[in-house]
Write an enzyme that holds these catalytic residues in place. Structure first.
Site, PDB file in Angstrom:
ATOM      1  N   SER A 114      -9.937  13.109  41.649  1.00  0.00           N
ATOM      2  CA  SER A 114      -9.160  12.256  40.762  1.00  0.00           C
ATOM      3  C   SER A 114      -9.798  10.864  40.682  1.00  0.00           C
ATOM      4  O   SER A 114     -10.926  10.713  40.226  1.00  0.00           O
ATOM      5  CB  SER A 114      -7.709  12.193  41.237  1.00  0.00           C
ATOM      6  OG  SER A 114      -6.893  11.569  40.269  1.00  0.00           O
ATOM      7  N   ASP A 136      -4.148  20.708  34.098  1.00  0.00           N
ATOM      8  CA  ASP A 136      -4.006  19.415  34.774  1.00  0.00           C
ATOM      9  C   ASP A 136      -3.167  18.476  33.896  1.00  0.00           C
ATOM     10  O   ASP A 136      -3.579  18.119  32.788  1.00  0.00           O
ATOM     11  CB  ASP A 136      -5.386  18.804  35.022  1.00  0.00           C
ATOM     12  CG  ASP A 136      -5.336  17.584  35.925  1.00  0.00           C
ATOM     13  OD1 ASP A 136      -4.290  16.901  35.948  1.00  0.00           O
ATOM     14  OD2 ASP A 136      -6.336  17.312  36.608  1.00  0.00           O
ATOM     15  N   HIS A 164      -3.332  19.491  38.807  1.00  0.00           N
ATOM     16  CA  HIS A 164      -4.085  18.353  39.354  1.00  0.00           C
ATOM     17  C   HIS A 164      -4.262  18.543  40.865  1.00  0.00           C
ATOM     18  O   HIS A 164      -3.636  17.854  41.685  1.00  0.00           O
ATOM     19  CB  HIS A 164      -3.346  17.050  39.055  1.00  0.00           C
ATOM     20  CG  HIS A 164      -4.193  15.815  39.225  1.00  0.00           C
ATOM     21  ND1 HIS A 164      -5.317  15.571  38.474  1.00  0.00           N
ATOM     22  CD2 HIS A 164      -4.079  14.755  40.071  1.00  0.00           C
ATOM     23  CE1 HIS A 164      -5.851  14.418  38.824  1.00  0.00           C
ATOM     24  NE2 HIS A 164      -5.125  13.909  39.813  1.00  0.00           N
TER      25      HIS A 164
END
Length: 732
Positions: free
Chosen positions: A98, A152, A194
């Site tokens: 991320s 995601d 995610h």
């Protein structure tokens, strides 16, 4: 491995532990940094671990540029710490999830280090315009793994694909292949949100194994060479840019070894031990090994071997000394090495040297030249279709003479003792330049002490007018080429540098005379060491001091020019004057002709000019490592990679910027058909960054190395001289 927003390094400890327990990856060190706690606007200003702030806007998320630049600096410090501990940048892989992945991608693409790889898990490319402006020249050679979930919700797959498209189309990053791990490898995962999924982790593991196989330890390779091939001496490993090879499979203790000339030889070779695969975890399996052997009776042997495992082939080479006949293009392989072995001493002694050279020139005149004429009749068989038969054959003859010189180490035969002209010094323009020990300072002095080099009296030669110096007289200070190991500045020089001086005076009549310094040439194994770095630089500085302080010429009226190795010396002279001798202002302008600026050949890849332009250049025989060994002296081989005095455009320099700052107006000219084309393009890029419009450079199509020195290289030669004259008329 950098964590994402709100997470710490502890969050990825389980992944590091899993990989650390993997037998194939247990040799890998993991560093899990913690992001600093900062207020995050998108989360209501709550203080949490974050690499940079994020602000929600009507058009999407806005990333804090200062924050990501600050965090990128922190990551660069971590990288530098590992490098200082002895780990090369090429063995460091930067990654994150991320926010951490976004930070890793930006840092990896913009850092001056050539990293071993970049990992992005559920990340994006931030600061696109900033990345375009700051991208490193190494970025396109770094392997990149990108994994992203199709579902995601935080960083949508469409953002990832937009980032990928920008990397490919705007930054010219290519997609990696099985044969070439450099470039971008993208994976998307159906159903993954995610987070990092099991399939993604397995793909990441396979990617890590591929790049780690390509970066297997040199120590393990050298040990395998000693064990399997039973070689008497292995002195080190270094990259090699070119070699011709035939194929040999290890299947028994006696194999047929074929040379390029078709000679058949038999030598015993032991089989690989059964314990080989288990001894080195870097090699998961060794189902077969392939050897490529070169034999040259005059120069020793070159053995190229390919270790084939289930994931990635690794190409290595066992090298003696190679001449111009040992060239090849080896496609789809990214790692090239040589291991130096002792060279045969037979051809270094008389009468064998004379016998070999007599044989060589007899064959050259009676066989090779007629053969080259015949094979040059079809234009498609010439190095460049635009070349004439005469130019093609002339280049081949020069290449052959270089090969004969390299084979017999008769470099010193091309140097004329200045004492030969003692009785006619005034007629030939011979003068003596006195030593300048007081001007040898800084790191150059340290290198001189390590190599036992000091300033000494050297000769120089004047060409053109013999009149006494006048206050406003313009002169040329010329430095000849010769790979630092051969040629000279005398009127009977083997090279064409004397003619070039006279042609420069002819095309630029505002200059009345030219001066060439007889700088000391280096010598190295298999011959005794003589005059290693920085002997030539010290002599060149002494020559400039002689012109300015002894003869009284104004620096504003001096043009310093150099070709090939001489071009590299011009750069070093100017850098030395600017850095260490403010009492000696730099010259008004400098002219660089095909300068040698990368001694370690860090620009070599299979598609580089170091490979593709071999047929259209003549200096290939000089790539046998001799000049580098001679130049280094007692310095370690790593100096060629990391020392800007030796390789100012090496891709392994940690801080390449600023070396050309404050340089005078410069004209850089080189040939599109020469092997130094790519290093010279990098030089032009670095000089432009430091100098701006003070640099003028010209890449001449179909021109070879130092083409302006050769009468057989028309019309490029005359046009190059005219372009230089036009530039000088404006500059000086």
């Amino acid at each position: 491995m950098a964590a994402g927003l709100g997470d710490s390094g502890h969050g990825w400890k389980s992944l590091a532990t899993m990989f650390a327990n993997d037998p194939a990856l247990r040799h890998t060190k993991w560093i899990l940094p913690h992001a600093p706690p900062i207020p995050v606007t998108i989360n209501g200003g709550v203080v949490m671990p974050a690499w940079y702030d994020i602000v929600a806007t009507t058009s999407g998320w806005q990333i804090d540029e200062d924050g990501i630049l600050r965090s990128s600096g922190l990551v660069a410090e971590l990288i530098q710490r590992e490098i200082d501990s002895g780990i090369p940048p090429s063995r460091i892989v930067l990654g994150g999830f991320s926010q951490g992945g976004t930070l890793s991608l930006f840092t990896g693409l913009t850092t001056q280090f050539k990293l071993g790889g970049i990992i992005i898990l559920s990340g994006r490319l931030a600061l696109k315009s900033k990345t375009r402006d700051m991208i490193s020249e190494n970025a396109r050679m770094i392997p990149i793994f990108w994994g992203h979930g199709e579902q995601d919700p935080m960083i949508k797959i469409s953002e990832a694909r937009e980032s990928i498209e920008f990397l490919q189309h705007d930054l010219s990053l290519h997609v990696s292949t099985r044969e070439d791990v450099t470039g971008l490898e993208f994976h998307s995962y159906e159903g993954l949100t995610h987070s990092a999924g099991e399939a993604e982790i397995q793909d990441l593991r396979a990617w890590l194994l591929r790049i780690f196989s390509a970066l297997c330890t040199e120590a393990a390779v050298m040990m395998w060479i000693r064990q399997v091939l039973e070689l008497p001496s292995v002195t080190g490993i270094q990259r090699v840019p070119r070699f011709q090879y035939t194929t040999l499979h290890i299947s028994s203790c006696r194999e047929v070894l074929c040379s390029r000339r078709g000679n058949i030889r038999q030598r015993p070779r032991p089989q690989a031990p059964a314990t080989y695969a288990s001894n080195f975890s870097a090699f998961q399996s060794a189902p077969s090994s392939t050897l490529h052997w070169i034999h040259n009776a005059a120069q020793g042997d070159c053995l190229v071997f390919q270790i084939v495992n289930i994931r990635e082939p690794i190409l290595m080479a066992y090298k003696g000394s190679m001449g111009s006949s040992q060239y090849a293009r080896i496609p789809s392989v990214r790692t090239y090495y040589t291991i130096n072995m002792p060279r045969s001493q037979l051809l270094l002694r008389q009468p064998f040297t004379a016998l070999y050279l007599s044989y060589f020139y007899f064959v050259l005149l009676s066989v090779k030249i007629p053969f080259w004429v015949l094979t040059s009749l079809p234009r498609s068989w010439r190095p460049r279709p635009s070349w004439t038969i005469f130019r093609t054959v002339s280049l081949r003859v020069m290449e052959a003479r270089m090969e004969a010189m390299a084979t017999t180490s008769t470099y010193n035969m091309m140097r004329v003792d200045p004492q030969r002209f003692a009785k006619s010094a005034d007629k030939v323009g011979l003068v003596w330049v006195e030593p300048i020990p007081e001007l040898i300072v800084g790191d150059v002095k340290e290198y001189a002490i390590k190599n036992g080099v000091s300033s000494t009296r050297v000769a120089g030669y004047w060409y053109g007018s013999r009149s006494a110096p006048s206050p406003d007289e313009k002169i040329i200070y010329a430095l000849h080429g010769g790979a630092f190991v051969f040629a000279d500045a005398s009127p009977v020089s083997y090279l064409e540098n004397v003619r070039l001086c006279k042609e420069m005076l002819k095309y630029n009549q505002e200059f009345t005379k030219a001066f060439q310094i007889e700088y000391r040439l280096s010598q190295g194994p298999p011959l005794p060491h003589e005059n290693p770095f920085p002997a030539a630089l010290i002599d060149v500085v002494a020559g400039y001091h002689h012109l300015v302080k002894v003869m009284g010429y104004k620096p504003s009226n001096i043009l310093v020019m150099g070709e090939s190795a001489g071009g590299g010396l011009v750069i070093n002279l100017v850098r030395y004057l600017i850095t260490y001798i403010p009492s000696l202002p730099p010259p008004a302008a400098i002219l660089l002709m095909s300068p040698a600026v990368d001694c370690s050949s860090t620009h070599f890849i299979p598609t580089s000019s170091l490979m593709t332009n071999l047929r259209s250049d003549f200096i290939g025989p000089l790539f046998d490592g001799y000049s580098v060994r001679a130049l280094l002296g007692a310095l370690p081989p790593s100096e060629c990679d990391t020392n800007p005095w030796l390789s100012p455009v090496s891709k392994h320099l940690q801080n390449p910027g600023g070396w050309f700052k404050d340089f005078p107006p410069t004209f850089l000219i080189f040939g599109e058909a020469e092997v130094f084309r790519d290093p010279n393009r990098t030089l032009a890029k670095h000089m432009t960054a430091d100098m701006g419009e003070r640099l003028t450079y010209l890449e001449v199509p179909d021109a070879t190395h130092i083409f302006m020195s050769f009468t057989w290289h028309e019309p490029e030669r005359a046009e190059g001289l005219r372009q230089v004259a036009k530039w000088l008329s404006v500059t000086m």
